[in-house]
Design a protein around this motif. Structure first.
Motif, PDB file in Angstrom:
ATOM      1  N   ASP A 108      -4.587  28.527  18.511  1.00 33.48           N
ATOM      2  CA  ASP A 108      -4.125  29.871  18.877  1.00 33.48           C
ATOM      3  C   ASP A 108      -3.516  30.599  17.677  1.00 33.48           C
ATOM      4  O   ASP A 108      -2.503  31.306  17.806  1.00 33.48           O
ATOM      5  N   GLY A 109      -4.116  30.392  16.523  1.00 30.60           N
ATOM      6  CA  GLY A 109      -3.669  31.078  15.321  1.00 30.60           C
ATOM      7  C   GLY A 109      -2.458  30.464  14.648  1.00 30.60           C
ATOM      8  O   GLY A 109      -2.032  30.941  13.595  1.00 30.60           O
ATOM      9  N   GLU A 110      -1.893  29.404  15.232  1.00 29.19           N
ATOM     10  CA  GLU A 110      -0.731  28.756  14.646  1.00 29.19           C
ATOM     11  C   GLU A 110      -1.132  27.428  14.003  1.00 29.19           C
ATOM     12  O   GLU A 110      -1.914  26.673  14.561  1.00 29.19           O
ATOM     13  N   GLU A 111      -0.557  27.165  12.835  1.00 30.54           N
ATOM     14  CA  GLU A 111      -0.864  25.950  12.103  1.00 30.54           C
ATOM     15  C   GLU A 111       0.104  24.830  12.479  1.00 30.54           C
ATOM     16  O   GLU A 111       1.279  25.063  12.725  1.00 30.54           O
ATOM     17  N   ARG A 112      -0.419  23.620  12.518  1.00 37.32           N
ATOM     18  CA  ARG A 112       0.434  22.448  12.597  1.00 37.32           C
ATOM     19  C   ARG A 112      -0.170  21.377  11.693  1.00 37.32           C
ATOM     20  O   ARG A 112      -1.382  21.358  11.453  1.00 37.32           O
ATOM     21  N   TYR A 113       0.684  20.513  11.189  1.00 36.08           N
ATOM     22  CA  TYR A 113       0.266  19.546  10.184  1.00 36.08           C
ATOM     23  C   TYR A 113       0.680  18.139  10.595  1.00 36.08           C
ATOM     24  O   TYR A 113       1.689  17.938  11.278  1.00 36.08           O
ATOM     25  N   ASN A 114      -0.115  17.178  10.138  1.00 32.28           N
ATOM     26  CA  ASN A 114       0.157  15.773  10.383  1.00 32.28           C
ATOM     27  C   ASN A 114      -0.257  15.005   9.128  1.00 32.28           C
ATOM     28  O   ASN A 114      -1.262  15.353   8.498  1.00 32.28           O
ATOM     29  N   ALA A 115       0.511  13.980   8.752  1.00 34.82           N
ATOM     30  CA  ALA A 115       0.221  13.303   7.493  1.00 34.82           C
ATOM     31  C   ALA A 115       0.555  11.818   7.576  1.00 34.82           C
ATOM     32  O   ALA A 115       1.428  11.388   8.336  1.00 34.82           O
ATOM     33  N   VAL A 116      -0.156  11.039   6.765  1.00 35.25           N
ATOM     34  CA  VAL A 116       0.142   9.621   6.582  1.00 35.25           C
ATOM     35  C   VAL A 116      -0.121   9.282   5.121  1.00 35.25           C
ATOM     36  O   VAL A 116      -1.062   9.805   4.512  1.00 35.25           O
ATOM     37  N   ILE A 117       0.735   8.448   4.543  1.00 35.91           N
ATOM     38  CA  ILE A 117       0.518   7.995   3.175  1.00 35.91           C
ATOM     39  C   ILE A 117       0.170   6.509   3.187  1.00 35.91           C
ATOM     40  O   ILE A 117       0.628   5.751   4.051  1.00 35.91           O
ATOM     41  N   PHE A 118      -0.649   6.110   2.213  1.00 31.27           N
ATOM     42  CA  PHE A 118      -1.112   4.727   2.137  1.00 31.27           C
ATOM     43  C   PHE A 118      -0.866   4.144   0.754  1.00 31.27           C
ATOM     44  O   PHE A 118      -1.005   4.829  -0.255  1.00 31.27           O
ATOM     45  N   GLN A 119      -0.518   2.876   0.747  1.00 30.80           N
ATOM     46  CA  GLN A 119      -0.572   2.083  -0.470  1.00 30.80           C
ATOM     47  C   GLN A 119      -1.826   1.230  -0.359  1.00 30.80           C
ATOM     48  O   GLN A 119      -2.010   0.507   0.624  1.00 30.80           O
ATOM     49  N   ILE A 120      -2.720   1.335  -1.328  1.00 27.71           N
ATOM     50  CA  ILE A 120      -3.991   0.621  -1.267  1.00 27.71           C
ATOM     51  C   ILE A 120      -3.871  -0.719  -1.979  1.00 27.71           C
ATOM     52  O   ILE A 120      -3.365  -0.794  -3.100  1.00 27.71           O
ATOM     53  N   LYS A 121      -4.346  -1.775  -1.334  1.00 24.36           N
ATOM     54  CA  LYS A 121      -4.322  -3.117  -1.891  1.00 24.36           C
ATOM     55  C   LYS A 121      -5.677  -3.794  -1.721  1.00 24.36           C
ATOM     56  O   LYS A 121      -6.347  -3.599  -0.702  1.00 24.36           O
TER      57      LYS A 121
END
Length: 322
Positions: free
Chosen positions: A94-107
Motif C-alpha cells: 500500500d505504498g509503504e515500505e518495510r524492511y527485514n534483514a539477517v546477517i550471516f557468518q559463512i563457514k
C-alpha cells in the motif's frame, strides 16, 4: 521458489569458478560470498518462476570490524567481523515500505555434514559470543567509531551461520543458529531463508532508513548499508568518486546492475537440468560472463580474505507478493 534459489546458488558458484579461473575445490569463504551477492542476483533475475521479485547485490571490499568487551572468551576487548553476508528484504505494501534483514557468518563445513560444526578457533569463539549474547559493541570503519547496544542479549534469527558443504559437484548452503555445537537442520538452506525472509518468518524487521527513532538493530543494519554504499559508489573504475547516494537510489542501482543482462540464458524447472554443462549454450555462457565482468566483477580479481560484508537485496512490492 526454495528449490529454484538453491539450484541457482549452486550454479552461481560454478559461474564464479569459471569466471575467476579458480576451481571450486580451491574456493574460500569470500569466494562463496561473492557468488551469492554478485552472481546469484543476476541468475535470479533471469529465472521465470521468480519474475515477481527483483534481486540485487553488491560485493564489497570493506569489512566492518566489531569491537567489544569479551567476558566469555578473552576477558578483555576483542574484535571480530560483523559478518560476511547480509540478506536485506524490502517489501512495499500500500505504498509503504518495510524492511527485514539477517546477517550471516559463512563457514566451510569440512567435517562429515551429519556431524555438528564445532567452534574451537579463538576468533570464531569471539564471533559466536557476539551473535549469542550481543554485548555492547563499536563498529570501527575508516577511523569512524559507531556504538551499538542491541537487545535482546540472546540468540535470534537476525544473526546466523551459513555453512558451505560440497557434495560431489554440488555446493549446498545450509543455515543454522549459533548454538554450541552448531547443529544444521537439513531443511534449512539459503532458498528457504530467502522465502521465510520475504514471508517475515525469519530475520528481524528493521525500521525505515528515514525513521529518526531507530532501534539499535536497525541502526546497525543501516550502518552496514552505508559502509556498502561508500564502497560501491567510490569506485574509480565505474567513474564515480565520493558521490553520495540515497538508500533508495543505492538499491535501485543494485537491481539494475543485476537485471541489465540481455542475453538468452535458459534455465529449466527440472533441477537436474541445472547442472553446469546442461543449463546453457556456450555462446550464452560467454555472453553472461562478459556481463558479469563488466558489471559485477570490476574489482574481483584483487579480492582476498579481507573482503567485507556483502549484500543480497530482495525487493517485493504489493502487486508482486510471493
Amino acid at each position: 521458489m526454495v528449490g529454484d534459489i538453491n539450484a541457482l546458488a549452486d550454479l552461481s558458484v560454478q559461474y564464479l569458478s569459471r569466471l575467476s579461473g579458480k576451481t571450486v575445490k580451491l574456493m574460500q569463504e569470500p569466494d562463496f560470498t561473492a557468488a551469492l551477492s554478485s552472481v546469484l542476483p543476476v541468475l535470479l533475475n533471469r529465472e521465470i518462476s521468480l519474475s515477481h521479485i527483483k534481486f540485487g547485490g553488491c560485493f564489497i571490499h570493506q569489512k566492518p570490524k566489531v569491537e567489544f568487551h569479551s567476558s566469555k572468551v578473552t576477558g578483555n576487548n576483542a574484535t571480530c567481523e560483523a559478518g560476511d553476508l547480509m540478506i536485506l528484504c524490502r517489501q512495499i505494501i500500500d505504498g509503504e515500505e518495510r524492511y527485514n534483514a539477517v546477517i550471516f557468518q559463512i563457514k566451510m563445513h569440512k567435517a562429515p555434514f551429519a556431524k555438528p560444526y564445532v567452534i574451537t578457533a579463538h576468533n570464531e569463539l569471539i564471533q559466536k559470543e557476539l551473535y549469542s549474547f550481543w554485548p555492547a559493541f563499536d563498529i570501527i570503519n575508516g577511523g569512524k567509531t559507531t556504538k551499538f547496544d542491541i537487545l535482546p542479549k540472546t540468540i535470534t534469527p537476525a544473526a546466523q551461520y551459513m555453512m558451505v558443504r560440497r557434495t560431489g559437484p554440488r555446493t549446498i548452503f545450509s543455515t543454522s543458529y549459533p548454538d554450541s555445537p552448531i547443529e544444521l537442520d537439513k531443511y534449512e538452506n539459503i532458498g528457504r531463508c530467502v522465502y521465510e525472509l520475504v514471508k517475515w518468518q525469519t530475520g528481524r524487521p528493521i525500521t525505515s532508513p528515514d525513521e529518526p527513532n531507530k532501534d539499535e538493530w536497525s541502526k546497525f543494519i543501516w550502518e552496514i548499508v552505508d559502509i556498502s554504499k561508500r564502497s560501491v559508489y567510490n569506485r574509480k573504475n565505474v567513474g564515480i568518486s565520493n558521490e553520495p547516494r540515497a538508500t533508495g537510489d543505492f538499491f535501485k542501482m543494485l537491481i539494475q546492475d543485476s537485471s541489465s543482462y540481455n542475453g538468452n540464458v535458459q534455465f529449466f524447472s527440472d533441477r537436474s537440468k541445472r547442472e553446469f554443462g546442461n543449463s546453457f549454450k556456450e555462446d550464452e555462457y560467454s555472453s553472461l560472463i562478459e556481463h558479469l565482468k563488466n558489471n559485477q566483477f570490476k574489482y574481483y580479481e584483487n579480492a582476498d580474505e579481507s573482503i567485507g560484508m556483502s549484500i543480497l537485496f530482495v525487493d517485493v512490492t504489493e502487486q508482486n507478493r510471493v
